[in-house]
Design an enzyme around this catalytic site. Structure first.
Site, mmCIF file in Angstrom:
data_model
loop_
_atom_site.group_PDB
_atom_site.id
_atom_site.type_symbol
_atom_site.label_atom_id
_atom_site.label_comp_id
_atom_site.label_asym_id
_atom_site.label_seq_id
_atom_site.Cartn_x
_atom_site.Cartn_y
_atom_site.Cartn_z
ATOM 1 N N LYS A 164 0.863 -1.181 0.000
ATOM 2 C CA LYS A 164 0.000 0.000 0.000
ATOM 3 C C LYS A 164 0.906 1.239 0.000
ATOM 4 O O LYS A 164 1.890 1.296 0.746
ATOM 5 C CB LYS A 164 -0.878 -0.002 1.247
ATOM 6 C CG LYS A 164 -1.881 -1.163 1.289
ATOM 7 C CD LYS A 164 -3.076 -0.905 0.381
ATOM 8 C CE LYS A 164 -4.128 -2.011 0.538
ATOM 9 N NZ LYS A 164 -5.284 -1.781 -0.351
ATOM 10 N N ASP A 204 -0.787 -0.505 -4.383
ATOM 11 C CA ASP A 204 -2.181 -0.067 -4.339
ATOM 12 C C ASP A 204 -2.231 1.274 -3.622
ATOM 13 O O ASP A 204 -1.778 1.389 -2.486
ATOM 14 C CB ASP A 204 -3.019 -1.110 -3.588
ATOM 15 C CG ASP A 204 -4.515 -0.811 -3.659
ATOM 16 O OD1 ASP A 204 -4.902 0.219 -4.253
ATOM 17 O OD2 ASP A 204 -5.292 -1.621 -3.116
ATOM 18 N N GLU A 220 -2.332 -0.063 -8.639
ATOM 19 C CA GLU A 220 -3.772 -0.197 -8.476
ATOM 20 C C GLU A 220 -4.423 1.112 -8.044
ATOM 21 O O GLU A 220 -3.978 1.745 -7.083
ATOM 22 C CB GLU A 220 -4.032 -1.288 -7.432
ATOM 23 C CG GLU A 220 -5.445 -1.807 -7.425
ATOM 24 C CD GLU A 220 -5.611 -2.946 -6.430
ATOM 25 O OE1 GLU A 220 -4.620 -3.632 -6.121
ATOM 26 O OE2 GLU A 220 -6.717 -3.138 -5.949
ATOM 27 N N ASP A 238 -9.650 -0.949 -9.453
ATOM 28 C CA ASP A 238 -10.333 -1.681 -8.382
ATOM 29 C C ASP A 238 -11.641 -0.937 -8.079
ATOM 30 O O ASP A 238 -12.696 -1.270 -8.623
ATOM 31 C CB ASP A 238 -9.388 -1.743 -7.161
ATOM 32 C CG ASP A 238 -9.999 -2.361 -5.921
ATOM 33 O OD1 ASP A 238 -11.187 -2.712 -5.945
ATOM 34 O OD2 ASP A 238 -9.285 -2.504 -4.899
ATOM 35 N N LYS A 295 -13.384 -8.192 -7.510
ATOM 36 C CA LYS A 295 -13.812 -8.624 -6.178
ATOM 37 C C LYS A 295 -15.314 -8.877 -6.262
ATOM 38 O O LYS A 295 -16.064 -7.949 -6.601
ATOM 39 C CB LYS A 295 -13.553 -7.524 -5.142
ATOM 40 C CG LYS A 295 -12.086 -7.217 -4.907
ATOM 41 C CD LYS A 295 -11.927 -6.081 -3.909
ATOM 42 C CE LYS A 295 -10.462 -5.758 -3.674
ATOM 43 N NZ LYS A 295 -10.278 -4.519 -2.896
HETATM 44 MG MG MG Z 1 -7.310 -2.073 -4.054
#
Ligand code: MG
Length: 372
Positions: free
Chosen positions: A166, A191, A216, A241, A265
């Site tokens: 992250k 991300d 991301e 995402d 997802k």
């Molecule tokens: Mg993500």
């Protein structure tokens, strides 16, 4: 043949993560979620899981809104309609706008029940072909670079095939420089959870030097236009995402050139049926997909694994073993990654039994809705 739905139960669980997980928005320490259970009255029970967090930082949904939507709108729809195939569930739910995580929590249970009634694994019911999937690990923001390097080292000892880090402005270039210095060949994705704007283009361009698998969602959660402008200027593939909530969103983003990869997802897109549709479309268009995680407990994790057995899931997902997230999971056996690989279960349905003792241990309350 109709899938009989005799009873639907919402189990509200509260589980403490083994370690707090920090993103550019904040830290998650506890997860409150629903395990959904659908009983066909003939000895079969299908299970699903809600993935929304307690606060609406990832999408607009929360644990509380998913409960409201299921209880007051979605469960009545399931109880008042005849369903022959789980693909029909997302169509029935289109009368309710968005609230995809609530929809997915129930649709997942219908899929599990459908697979169990047919005596096949969920992976097989979805059309999955892989017997093993590669596991990746998502590492939240750490308090120091030393701590981050330690976490990466542990992930490599455990055989994970790629790490996802992250990042946010100011916690990006320096960190990646250090990580690359220690791990020159490690497959890394990053991300940003929308922490940047187009004004940061030069900074994001600098990240090309680190040979990342993908970046991301660097820009706004609801954007596909600026992402297209950014993708035209950087070499690192952009993965979307938060921007993708439907097959239509995926089609538009691909047409605009907003991404080269999509993180699918099921919770974000309203369930496994739409997840599969997006997968099929991306395969047709040559866009890579992979399955991201939402800090799921065992049921959601098992559903992600079944989905990831579809051919087009070409990058390792966030499907680390249960022990990476929980002291104790709610399924038996727990999900295990061995040398970075997870075996796709062949037992019927999600392929894991519910650990009812653990379910009781973590349960806050339950509500039951019965077919009249
Ligand atoms: Mg993500």
């Amino acid at each position: 043949m109709t899938i009989p739905i005799q009873q639907i139960t919402l189990h509200h669980l509260s589980m403490e993560l083994k370690q707090p997980f920090t993103t550019s928005f904040g830290t998650v320490e506890n997860k409150d979620f629903y395990i959904t259970e659908i009983d066909d009255g003939q000895g079969n029970r299908g299970f699903g899981e809600s993935v929304a967090f307690t606060a609406p930082w990832y999408t607009e949904e929360t644990f509380t809104t998913t409960g409201h939507m299921m209880r007051d709108f979605l469960i009545p729809i399931l109880l008042n309609n005849l369903i022959k195939h789980p693909d029909e569930v997302s169509k029935l739910f289109t009368t309710i706008k968005r609230n995809n995580m609530a929809k997915s929590a129930l649709e997942g249970a219908v899929w599990d029940l459908y697979a169990k009634r047919g005596g096949v694994s969920l992976a097989e019911a979805l059309g999955g072909t892989k017997s093993k999937i590669e596991a990746g690990i998502a590492i939240g923001m750490q308090s120091s670079i030393a701590e981050l390097l330690h976490k990466i080292e542990l992930s490599q000892e455990n055989g994970y095939k790629r790490v996802k880090l992250k990042i946010k402005p100011g916690k990006d270039i320096d960190i990646l420089k250090e990580v690359r210095h220690h791990y020159p060949d490690l497959p890394i994705m990053i991300d940003a959870n929308s922490a940047y704007t187009l004004e940061d283009t030069a900074r994001l361009k600098e990240l090309d030097a680190f040979q990342l698998l993908m970046m991301e969602q660097p820009l706004a959660h609801d954007d596909i236009v600026d992402h297209a402008k950014l993708q035209a200027k950087i070499d690192t593939p952009i993965c979307l995402d938060e921007s993708i909530h439907s097959l239509e969103d995926a089609k538009k983003a691909i047409e605009l050139g907003s991404c080269r990869v999509i993180n699918i997802k099921p919770g974000r897109v309203g369930g496994l049926t739409v997840a599969k549709q997006i997968h099929d479309y991306c395969v047709e268009k040559g866009i890579a997909v992979w399955c991201g995680g939402m800090l799921e407990a065992g049921v959601g994790r098992a559903q992600n694994i079944a989905l990831s057995s579809l051919e087009g899931f070409r990058f390792p997902g966030d499907n680390a073993g249960s022990d990476n997230y929980w002291k104790k999971d709610i399924i038996l056996p727990e999900v295990v990654a061995q040398n970075g690989l997870i075996t796709v279960p062949t037992d019927q349905g999600i392929g894991h039994a519910i650990d009812f003792e653990a379910l009781a241990q973590f349960k806050v309350d339950e509500e039951t809705f019965i077919q009249k």
